[in-house]
Design a protein around this motif. Structure first.
Motif, PDB file in Angstrom:
ATOM      1  N   ILE A   1      73.951  47.933  42.229  1.00 38.00           N
ATOM      2  CA  ILE A   1      75.252  48.068  42.889  1.00 38.00           C
ATOM      3  C   ILE A   1      75.068  47.974  44.401  1.00 38.00           C
ATOM      4  O   ILE A   1      73.956  47.826  44.897  1.00 38.00           O
ATOM      5  N   LEU A   2      76.164  48.094  45.093  1.00 36.82           N
ATOM      6  CA  LEU A   2      76.149  48.169  46.548  1.00 36.82           C
ATOM      7  C   LEU A   2      76.686  49.541  46.946  1.00 36.82           C
ATOM      8  O   LEU A   2      77.733  49.970  46.459  1.00 36.82           O
ATOM      9  N   ILE A   3      75.943  50.221  47.805  1.00 35.88           N
ATOM     10  CA  ILE A   3      76.345  51.547  48.279  1.00 35.88           C
ATOM     11  C   ILE A   3      76.855  51.413  49.703  1.00 35.88           C
ATOM     12  O   ILE A   3      76.214  50.773  50.538  1.00 35.88           O
ATOM     13  N   THR A   4      78.012  52.000  49.958  1.00 39.07           N
ATOM     14  CA  THR A   4      78.481  52.110  51.334  1.00 39.07           C
ATOM     15  C   THR A   4      78.448  53.578  51.733  1.00 39.07           C
ATOM     16  O   THR A   4      78.842  54.457  50.964  1.00 39.07           O
ATOM     17  N   THR A   5      77.910  53.812  52.917  1.00 43.74           N
ATOM     18  CA  THR A   5      77.874  55.149  53.501  1.00 43.74           C
ATOM     19  C   THR A   5      78.334  55.032  54.950  1.00 43.74           C
ATOM     20  O   THR A   5      78.363  53.944  55.518  1.00 43.74           O
ATOM     21  N   VAL A   6      78.696  56.156  55.525  1.00 42.39           N
ATOM     22  CA  VAL A   6      79.080  56.182  56.946  1.00 42.39           C
ATOM     23  C   VAL A   6      78.272  57.248  57.672  1.00 42.39           C
ATOM     24  O   VAL A   6      77.838  58.237  57.070  1.00 42.39           O
ATOM     25  N   ASN A   7      78.085  57.024  58.969  1.00 42.35           N
ATOM     26  CA  ASN A   7      77.453  58.052  59.791  1.00 42.35           C
ATOM     27  C   ASN A   7      78.552  58.904  60.428  1.00 42.35           C
ATOM     28  O   ASN A   7      79.742  58.685  60.169  1.00 42.35           O
ATOM     29  N   LEU A   8      78.158  59.850  61.252  1.00 41.41           N
ATOM     30  CA  LEU A   8      79.147  60.749  61.861  1.00 41.41           C
ATOM     31  C   LEU A   8      80.113  60.030  62.795  1.00 41.41           C
ATOM     32  O   LEU A   8      81.222  60.492  63.032  1.00 41.41           O
ATOM     33  N   GLN A   9      79.705  58.880  63.312  1.00 38.75           N
ATOM     34  CA  GLN A   9      80.584  58.097  64.186  1.00 38.75           C
ATOM     35  C   GLN A   9      81.540  57.210  63.389  1.00 38.75           C
ATOM     36  O   GLN A   9      82.385  56.532  63.956  1.00 38.75           O
ATOM     37  N   GLY A  10      81.389  57.178  62.066  1.00 42.00           N
ATOM     38  CA  GLY A  10      82.252  56.365  61.222  1.00 42.00           C
ATOM     39  C   GLY A  10      81.765  54.950  61.009  1.00 42.00           C
ATOM     40  O   GLY A  10      82.467  54.125  60.405  1.00 42.00           O
ATOM     41  N   ASP A  11      80.547  54.638  61.482  1.00 39.25           N
ATOM     42  CA  ASP A  11      79.971  53.314  61.265  1.00 39.25           C
ATOM     43  C   ASP A  11      79.527  53.185  59.815  1.00 39.25           C
ATOM     44  O   ASP A  11      78.849  54.078  59.278  1.00 39.25           O
ATOM     45  N   THR A  12      79.895  52.068  59.182  1.00 36.29           N
ATOM     46  CA  THR A  12      79.582  51.861  57.773  1.00 36.29           C
ATOM     47  C   THR A  12      78.270  51.111  57.607  1.00 36.29           C
ATOM     48  O   THR A  12      77.984  50.164  58.333  1.00 36.29           O
ATOM     49  N   HIS A  13      77.487  51.540  56.625  1.00 35.65           N
ATOM     50  CA  HIS A  13      76.240  50.870  56.248  1.00 35.65           C
ATOM     51  C   HIS A  13      76.376  50.435  54.791  1.00 35.65           C
ATOM     52  O   HIS A  13      76.805  51.216  53.941  1.00 35.65           O
ATOM     53  N   ILE A  14      76.009  49.186  54.507  1.00 33.75           N
ATOM     54  CA  ILE A  14      76.057  48.639  53.147  1.00 33.75           C
ATOM     55  C   ILE A  14      74.631  48.375  52.693  1.00 33.75           C
ATOM     56  O   ILE A  14      73.856  47.743  53.421  1.00 33.75           O
ATOM     57  N   ALA A  15      74.284  48.817  51.486  1.00 34.41           N
ATOM     58  CA  ALA A  15      72.929  48.611  50.969  1.00 34.41           C
ATOM     59  C   ALA A  15      72.955  48.335  49.474  1.00 34.41           C
ATOM     60  O   ALA A  15      73.595  49.069  48.719  1.00 34.41           O
ATOM     61  N   PRO A  16      72.266  47.276  49.041  1.00 37.23           N
ATOM     62  CA  PRO A  16      72.095  47.066  47.605  1.00 37.23           C
ATOM     63  C   PRO A  16      71.053  48.051  47.080  1.00 37.23           C
ATOM     64  O   PRO A  16      70.083  48.357  47.767  1.00 37.23           O
ATOM     65  N   MET A  17      71.290  48.556  45.885  1.00 34.38           N
ATOM     66  CA  MET A  17      70.380  49.568  45.357  1.00 34.38           C
ATOM     67  C   MET A  17      70.554  49.697  43.845  1.00 34.38           C
ATOM     68  O   MET A  17      71.656  49.544  43.336  1.00 34.38           O
ATOM     69  N   GLY A  18      69.473  50.010  43.168  1.00 35.84           N
ATOM     70  CA  GLY A  18      69.546  50.373  41.759  1.00 35.84           C
ATOM     71  C   GLY A  18      69.843  51.858  41.676  1.00 35.84           C
ATOM     72  O   GLY A  18      69.103  52.682  42.221  1.00 35.84           O
ATOM     73  N   VAL A  19      70.929  52.215  41.019  1.00 34.11           N
ATOM     74  CA  VAL A  19      71.356  53.616  40.932  1.00 34.11           C
ATOM     75  C   VAL A  19      71.341  54.042  39.467  1.00 34.11           C
ATOM     76  O   VAL A  19      71.828  53.316  38.596  1.00 34.11           O
ATOM     77  N   HIS A  20      70.787  55.216  39.222  1.00 33.84           N
ATOM     78  CA  HIS A  20      70.770  55.772  37.868  1.00 33.84           C
ATOM     79  C   HIS A  20      72.145  56.363  37.569  1.00 33.84           C
ATOM     80  O   HIS A  20      72.667  57.136  38.369  1.00 33.84           O
ATOM     81  N   VAL A  21      72.685  55.997  36.411  1.00 30.69           N
ATOM     82  CA  VAL A  21      74.022  56.452  36.031  1.00 30.69           C
ATOM     83  C   VAL A  21      73.930  57.238  34.733  1.00 30.69           C
ATOM     84  O   VAL A  21      73.340  56.787  33.755  1.00 30.69           O
ATOM     85  N   ASP A  22      74.529  58.438  34.745  1.00 34.80           N
ATOM     86  CA  ASP A  22      74.603  59.276  33.550  1.00 34.80           C
ATOM     87  C   ASP A  22      75.995  59.903  33.515  1.00 34.80           C
ATOM     88  O   ASP A  22      76.268  60.875  34.218  1.00 34.80           O
ATOM     89  N   LYS A  23      76.893  59.282  32.736  1.00 42.85           N
ATOM     90  CA  LYS A  23      78.307  59.681  32.665  1.00 42.85           C
ATOM     91  C   LYS A  23      78.939  59.595  34.044  1.00 42.85           C
ATOM     92  O   LYS A  23      79.008  58.526  34.618  1.00 42.85           O
ATOM     93  N   ASP A  24      79.396  60.725  34.612  1.00 44.82           N
ATOM     94  CA  ASP A  24      80.009  60.662  35.946  1.00 44.82           C
ATOM     95  C   ASP A  24      79.058  61.155  37.035  1.00 44.82           C
ATOM     96  O   ASP A  24      79.461  61.467  38.138  1.00 44.82           O
ATOM     97  N   GLN A  25      77.762  61.203  36.710  1.00 50.69           N
ATOM     98  CA  GLN A  25      76.754  61.585  37.704  1.00 50.69           C
ATOM     99  C   GLN A  25      75.938  60.361  38.096  1.00 50.69           C
ATOM    100  O   GLN A  25      75.559  59.562  37.253  1.00 50.69           O
ATOM    101  N   TYR A  26      75.698  60.218  39.365  1.00 51.65           N
ATOM    102  CA  TYR A  26      74.930  59.097  39.910  1.00 51.65           C
ATOM    103  C   TYR A  26      73.723  59.653  40.650  1.00 51.65           C
ATOM    104  O   TYR A  26      73.862  60.573  41.462  1.00 51.65           O
ATOM    105  N   ILE A  27      72.554  59.097  40.376  1.00 57.43           N
ATOM    106  CA  ILE A  27      71.334  59.526  41.051  1.00 57.43           C
ATOM    107  C   ILE A  27      70.874  58.373  41.931  1.00 57.43           C
ATOM    108  O   ILE A  27      70.544  57.297  41.445  1.00 57.43           O
ATOM    109  N   ILE A  28      70.894  58.623  43.230  1.00 51.83           N
ATOM    110  CA  ILE A  28      70.531  57.624  44.226  1.00 51.83           C
ATOM    111  C   ILE A  28      69.143  57.979  44.743  1.00 51.83           C
ATOM    112  O   ILE A  28      68.885  59.128  45.116  1.00 51.83           O
ATOM    113  N   LEU A  29      68.236  56.997  44.762  1.00 53.92           N
ATOM    114  CA  LEU A  29      66.850  57.233  45.157  1.00 53.92           C
ATOM    115  C   LEU A  29      66.425  56.310  46.299  1.00 53.92           C
ATOM    116  O   LEU A  29      65.624  55.398  46.101  1.00 53.92           O
TER     117      LEU A  29
END
Length: 187
Positions: free
Chosen positions: A5-33
């Motif tokens: 998937i692609l993860i978007t996160t923001v820093n405290l200034q509101g700048d967005t970062h986009i990163a491709p990543m393999g994320v572990h999914v278990d029902k409605d829980q996501y484990i990001i490594l």
């Protein structure tokens, strides 16, 4: 299960970062490594939020790995952040627990909001090829060149048979990055 998937996160200034990543999914829980150091890790630890983007435009995956990070964004609903405007669906997450590690901490996140924006039409082999090539790009310094070349040769078969304009553009970005890496290693 691991989803690419692609993860978007923001820093405290509101700048967005986009990163491709393999994320572990278990029902409605996501484990990001994320590996250390990582902008995704820093942003998630600071804001305690992230967005999972389920996207079929492989140019965004390839683009993030080749310096093309300027993709249209839309504001999230339940957390402070942004999702990719061209995503099929997105899930907004809150960080609930951390298993710290010097190399790759586990960040356990809970889904707080999910929305489907448009239907998934399926992947073609070229999209798969681009995703796999993008994963290879992220491991250029850790895999032997012979393995990378053998996998790229195989992936090119699917690309040549099924690619559209988007997949060819993404593939070209990745091949340019590989060539630049090889030239840098040989110099």
């Amino acid at each position: 299960m691991i989803q690419e998937i692609l993860i978007t996160t923001v820093n405290l200034q509101g700048d967005t970062h986009i990163a491709p990543m393999g994320v572990h999914v278990d029902k409605d829980q996501y484990i990001i490594l994320p590996f250390r150091p990582s902008t995704t890790l820093d942003n998630l630890l600071t804001t305690k939020t992230a967005v999972i983007n389920f996207c079929d435009d492989v140019r965004i995956f390839a683009g993030c790995l080749t310096g093309r990070r300027d993709w249209p964004l839309s504001p999230t609903q339940q957390i402070a952040g942004y999702y990719l405007a061209d995503t099929l669906a997105h899930t907004e997450l809150k960080l609930i627990r951390i298993e710290d590690d010097d190399t790759r901490p586990k960040l356990f996140c809970q889904a707080v909001y999910t929305v489907n924006h448009r239907p998934f039409q399926g992947f073609n082999r070229a999209q798969y090829s681009v995703l796999e090539a993008a994963i290879l790009i992220s491991r250029l310094g850790r895999l032997p060149w012979e393995k990378i070349q053998a996998e790229l040769d195989y992936l090119r078969i699917g690309l040549d048979k099924t690619a559209g304009e988007r997949e060819r553009e993404a593939w070209d970005w990745l091949m340019t990055a590989i060539e630049q890496h090889r030239q840098g290693v040989q110099a």
